[in-house]
Design an enzyme around this catalytic site. Sequence first.
Site, PDB file in Angstrom:
ATOM      1  N   PHE A 129     127.314  32.777  98.729  1.00 17.32           N
ATOM      2  CA  PHE A 129     127.083  32.877 100.169  1.00 17.32           C
ATOM      3  C   PHE A 129     127.015  34.346 100.537  1.00 17.32           C
ATOM      4  O   PHE A 129     127.946  35.099 100.264  1.00 17.32           O
ATOM      5  CB  PHE A 129     128.204  32.197 100.969  1.00 17.32           C
ATOM      6  N   ASP A 214     129.218  41.706  96.610  1.00 21.21           N
ATOM      7  CA  ASP A 214     129.471  41.270  97.974  1.00 21.21           C
ATOM      8  C   ASP A 214     130.974  41.033  98.085  1.00 21.21           C
ATOM      9  O   ASP A 214     131.481  40.009  97.642  1.00 21.21           O
ATOM     10  CB  ASP A 214     128.673  39.982  98.267  1.00 21.21           C
ATOM     11  N   LYS A 243     134.302  41.512 107.296  1.00 22.32           N
ATOM     12  CA  LYS A 243     135.499  40.715 107.602  1.00 22.32           C
ATOM     13  C   LYS A 243     136.776  41.563 107.808  1.00 22.32           C
ATOM     14  O   LYS A 243     136.978  42.069 108.890  1.00 22.32           O
ATOM     15  CB  LYS A 243     135.691  39.619 106.550  1.00 22.32           C
TER      16      LYS A 243
HETATM   17  C1  LIG Z   1     131.392  35.813 105.581  1.00 17.83           C
HETATM   18  C2  LIG Z   1     130.578  36.301 104.461  1.00 17.83           C
HETATM   19  C3  LIG Z   1     129.312  36.868 104.654  1.00 17.83           C
HETATM   20  C4  LIG Z   1     128.652  36.914 106.017  1.00 17.83           C
HETATM   21  O1  LIG Z   1     129.364  37.687 106.919  1.00 17.83           O
HETATM   22  P1  LIG Z   1     129.000  37.607 108.482  1.00 17.83           P
HETATM   23  O2  LIG Z   1     129.902  38.628 109.090  1.00 17.83           O
HETATM   24  O3  LIG Z   1     129.280  36.215 108.917  1.00 17.83           O
HETATM   25  O4  LIG Z   1     127.573  37.934 108.610  1.00 17.83           O
HETATM   26  C5  LIG Z   1     128.643  37.371 103.561  1.00 17.83           C
HETATM   27  N1  LIG Z   1     129.173  37.321 102.342  1.00 17.83           N
HETATM   28  C6  LIG Z   1     130.384  36.782 102.104  1.00 17.83           C
HETATM   29  C7  LIG Z   1     130.933  36.778 100.714  1.00 17.83           C
HETATM   30  C8  LIG Z   1     131.123  36.241 103.152  1.00 17.83           C
HETATM   31  O5  LIG Z   1     132.301  35.694 102.914  1.00 17.83           O
END
Ligand SMILES: *Cc1c(COP(=O)(O)O)cnc(C)c1O
Length: 398
Positions: A129, A214, A243
């Site tokens: 994701f 990521d 986050k």
């Molecule tokens: C939450 C998340 C995203 C997306 O972040 P947003 O602030 O919602 O755009 C991307 N990569 C990972 C691994 C995530 O947990």
Amino acid sequence: MITPLMPNYARTELAFERGEGCWLVTADGRRVLDFGAGIAVNSLGHSHPHLVEALVQQAQKVWHVSNLHNVPEAERLAKRLIEATFADSVLFCNSGAEANEGAIKMARKYHAVRGEENRYRIITFEGAFHGRTLATIAAGGQKKYLEGFGPKVEGFDQVPFGDRKALEAMIGPDTAALMIEPIQGEGGLREVPTEELRYLRELCDANGLLLIFDEVQTGVGRTGKLFAHEWAGVTPDIMAIAKGIGGGFPMGAVLAVEKCAAVFTPGTHGTTFGGNPLAAAVGNAVLDVILAPGFLEEVQRKALLFKQKLAGLVDQHPKVFESVRGAGLLTGLKCVVPNGDVTAEARREGLLVVPAGDNVIRLIPPLIVSDAEIDLAVGMLDKAAASLEAQMVKGAAE
Ligand SMILES: *Cc1c(COP(=O)(O)O)cnc(C)c1O
């Protein structure tokens, strides 16, 4: 009739008026224990005095000036992130998806400026994701997020998680980079083993590919190190974070080594709000706490305690829970019964948890969680599991 807020979220019945540490309080005074932390965002819980102070102080000075000018708070935060990581330079933005977009664009540009414009494809992993923008849903490759939004953005190739053969076969002359979460968050807390991360680094080096991590969910202390890849002793070329870095204030960043960061020359990329004084002040305050001596060790200690108690829960409730997942305080339980049922039952007991893919519930409390709060949460999960078992017995009798 359409709701005032668009109907794209399945919201619970709860609305909170305030928060204190790991607790959220509704307008009518109901207190719930927050082991969701706004989806791994409220790294220091709610209303942390140091964060409130930083925000209020900055609010009284200046909020936003744009990136047409210097922002000393952002420069300070960038220097501290560089000091603490592999990175040589930092770009601030406003969300995880935007950080990943920046990382993707940087990887493509890196090869383009070296005369290899065809080299723009990025390999990602099943269950990943990376966000909800057009490029990041293409990177994540999940059908349910792509459907109905027109042609998938070109240039993403997905391979099964942990399949080295498929991965090596996918690398071609057009491949620019690999992109991976050290632990899949939304995908169900699936960890990339240390030896696999090392192998990915070697594979990238051998093929002239960039390695993108990521760490939007795994970063900023969540696993007990500042970043999850530190456990493996492997560094990426580019990393997306978001986050936890803002502790609840919207903020993201792209961290990169010099050869990658250098391709973002004036005019190549940008964002109006990225790293504004308010966000940067809060980001600095978050780092004040997380980088303080002993803080991350304490996260590790609590995570171990939590994991042991969760293992006990799995033993006690084999009809509800299958196994413990994750690392540090990015932890959770793979469920036997539907994870949505466990989430709802836990909420009834007063505990917020977050469902993830692969039938997992995430237990991702603020990093400041106390031993007593961990005990409380485990007790609530125990009761939730007992009620689910009682419902199963009742269902079977009927
Ligand atoms: C939450 C998340 C995203 C997306 O972040 P947003 O602030 O919602 O755009 C991307 N990569 C990972 C691994 C995530 O947990």
